[in-house]
Design a protein around this motif. Sequence first.
Motif, PDB file in Angstrom:
ATOM      1  N   HIS A  10       1.497   7.401  -1.101  1.00  0.00           N
ATOM      2  CA  HIS A  10       0.990   6.042  -0.990  1.00  0.00           C
ATOM      3  C   HIS A  10       1.244   5.537   0.421  1.00  0.00           C
ATOM      4  O   HIS A  10       2.379   5.531   0.895  1.00  0.00           O
ATOM      5  N   LYS A  11       0.170   5.176   1.119  1.00  0.00           N
ATOM      6  CA  LYS A  11       0.255   4.721   2.518  1.00  0.00           C
ATOM      7  C   LYS A  11       0.992   5.741   3.382  1.00  0.00           C
ATOM      8  O   LYS A  11       1.906   5.412   4.143  1.00  0.00           O
ATOM      9  N   LYS A  12       0.623   7.000   3.178  1.00  0.00           N
ATOM     10  CA  LYS A  12       1.131   8.141   3.945  1.00  0.00           C
ATOM     11  C   LYS A  12       2.635   8.390   3.734  1.00  0.00           C
ATOM     12  O   LYS A  12       3.300   8.999   4.558  1.00  0.00           O
ATOM     13  N   GLN A  13       3.159   7.904   2.616  1.00  0.00           N
ATOM     14  CA  GLN A  13       4.552   8.159   2.279  1.00  0.00           C
ATOM     15  C   GLN A  13       4.648   8.717   0.868  1.00  0.00           C
ATOM     16  O   GLN A  13       3.868   8.327  -0.018  1.00  0.00           O
ATOM     17  N   SER A  39       2.390  -1.809  -6.537  1.00  0.00           N
ATOM     18  CA  SER A  39       1.110  -1.538  -5.887  1.00  0.00           C
ATOM     19  C   SER A  39      -0.004  -2.127  -6.739  1.00  0.00           C
ATOM     20  O   SER A  39      -0.248  -1.667  -7.862  1.00  0.00           O
ATOM     21  N   ALA A  40      -0.650  -3.172  -6.204  1.00  0.00           N
ATOM     22  CA  ALA A  40      -1.759  -3.794  -6.938  1.00  0.00           C
ATOM     23  C   ALA A  40      -2.952  -2.848  -7.035  1.00  0.00           C
ATOM     24  O   ALA A  40      -3.662  -2.823  -8.039  1.00  0.00           O
ATOM     25  N   SER A  41      -3.165  -2.061  -5.966  1.00  0.00           N
ATOM     26  CA  SER A  41      -4.325  -1.152  -5.956  1.00  0.00           C
ATOM     27  C   SER A  41      -4.154  -0.020  -6.970  1.00  0.00           C
ATOM     28  O   SER A  41      -5.121   0.398  -7.620  1.00  0.00           O
ATOM     29  N   VAL A  44       0.856   0.049 -10.383  1.00  0.00           N
ATOM     30  CA  VAL A  44       2.074   0.738 -10.794  1.00  0.00           C
ATOM     31  C   VAL A  44       3.240   0.363  -9.878  1.00  0.00           C
ATOM     32  O   VAL A  44       3.037   0.024  -8.706  1.00  0.00           O
ATOM     33  N   TRP A  45       4.446   0.394 -10.426  1.00  0.00           N
ATOM     34  CA  TRP A  45       5.650   0.241  -9.617  1.00  0.00           C
ATOM     35  C   TRP A  45       5.999   1.584  -9.004  1.00  0.00           C
ATOM     36  O   TRP A  45       5.780   2.629  -9.620  1.00  0.00           O
ATOM     37  N   HIS A  46       6.578   1.558  -7.790  1.00  0.00           N
ATOM     38  CA  HIS A  46       6.949   2.824  -7.172  1.00  0.00           C
ATOM     39  C   HIS A  46       8.198   2.650  -6.316  1.00  0.00           C
ATOM     40  O   HIS A  46       8.507   1.556  -5.831  1.00  0.00           O
ATOM     41  N   VAL A  47       8.929   3.757  -6.159  1.00  0.00           N
ATOM     42  CA  VAL A  47      10.184   3.773  -5.411  1.00  0.00           C
ATOM     43  C   VAL A  47      10.168   4.954  -4.450  1.00  0.00           C
ATOM     44  O   VAL A  47       9.336   5.856  -4.585  1.00  0.00           O
ATOM     45  N   PRO A  48      11.102   4.995  -3.469  1.00  0.00           N
ATOM     46  CA  PRO A  48      11.127   6.123  -2.534  1.00  0.00           C
ATOM     47  C   PRO A  48      11.359   7.460  -3.256  1.00  0.00           C
ATOM     48  O   PRO A  48      12.055   7.517  -4.274  1.00  0.00           O
TER      49      PRO A  48
END
Length: 347
Positions: A10-13, A39-41, A44-48
């Motif tokens: 997500h966003k190159k990460q 992430s609205a797009s 979903v929730w996301h973490v490192p």
Amino acid sequence: MQYRAEIIEHKKQKRIAVWYANDPRLISRFRKLDDAKWSASLGVWHVPDNVANRLRFKLRLDEANTVGMDKIAEIEAFKRYLNTKRYSANTVKTYSEALYVFLMFFNHKEVAKINNEDVVNFYSTYILEKQLSTSFQNQIINAIKLYFKTIKETSVNVDKIYRPKREKLLPNVLSKAEVKKILMAHGNIKHKTMLSLIYSCGLRRSELLNLKPRDIDSKRNLVIIRQSKGKKDRVAPLSAGVLELLRLYYRSYKPEFFLFEGRDAGTKYDERSLAQVLKQAVEKAGIAKPVSLHWLRHSYATHLLESGTDLRYIQEILGHKSSKTTEIYTHVSTKSLQNVKSPFDDL
């Protein structure tokens, strides 16, 4: 908790996306995770993507994460070291969590290769960007210094790690009228007694929760605080009024092991529940200040000073190692300031 987790980009990460039921309690818990984002797009929730989160969400560890696994093992070894040196449980928890934050910042770098430049980078890109307090930064430094002194292979020169200057903040103090409102706010005898004991003896939160019935010496009107900060015992004078509250409380609750117990007999009262007890009292008292439990301790010390108690006695009662710590209350005491006449009155 039923959930589905997978590695995404997500966003190159690389991130770990987690899907689960739309439950406000779960969302609240998830948001407390470090760098948790929505992430609205993607919806979903996301973490490192790091070893801690892979372990947390039961995802496979790849070769890159073996460095992280080594760090987890290092932190566990550090905990064992602190325990053998008889550090308090709170210090072990604080230092190990601080070290965890630091080591996981360099997720794919071996511990032996972390150097002083990395420490400076951590300051600028983690602590400063997140605007974290100097007290947190000092906790990190204490943990880093102690940790790197205990391992053989290291590129860190411990002596060159600098310590930030602490802000010279005055303690927050309530007036006696405000304290009285807070202590009288609860009808529940247990809640009222806990808050009253903290104020009347200048106790720290952990000191109150660790008290046992045998620590109340009713014949000599003393509270015995055992093995507190710095592994020291001390005594504090017990108010006759608070002793009566304690007797009423004891007859009603009959605690078995700790003086103040949780829902289950023999278990310590929960720290968060105690904070909630204070919050409710402050709201009922109509006080619009962000009062914490430590404010009661600060207020007690200041009120003692204003009533003429010698600073040396206050130092002993509070359990301060240095008199300089106690002297800060002279800066918030109004005893001397009230006698100062403003030149405005002579105009």
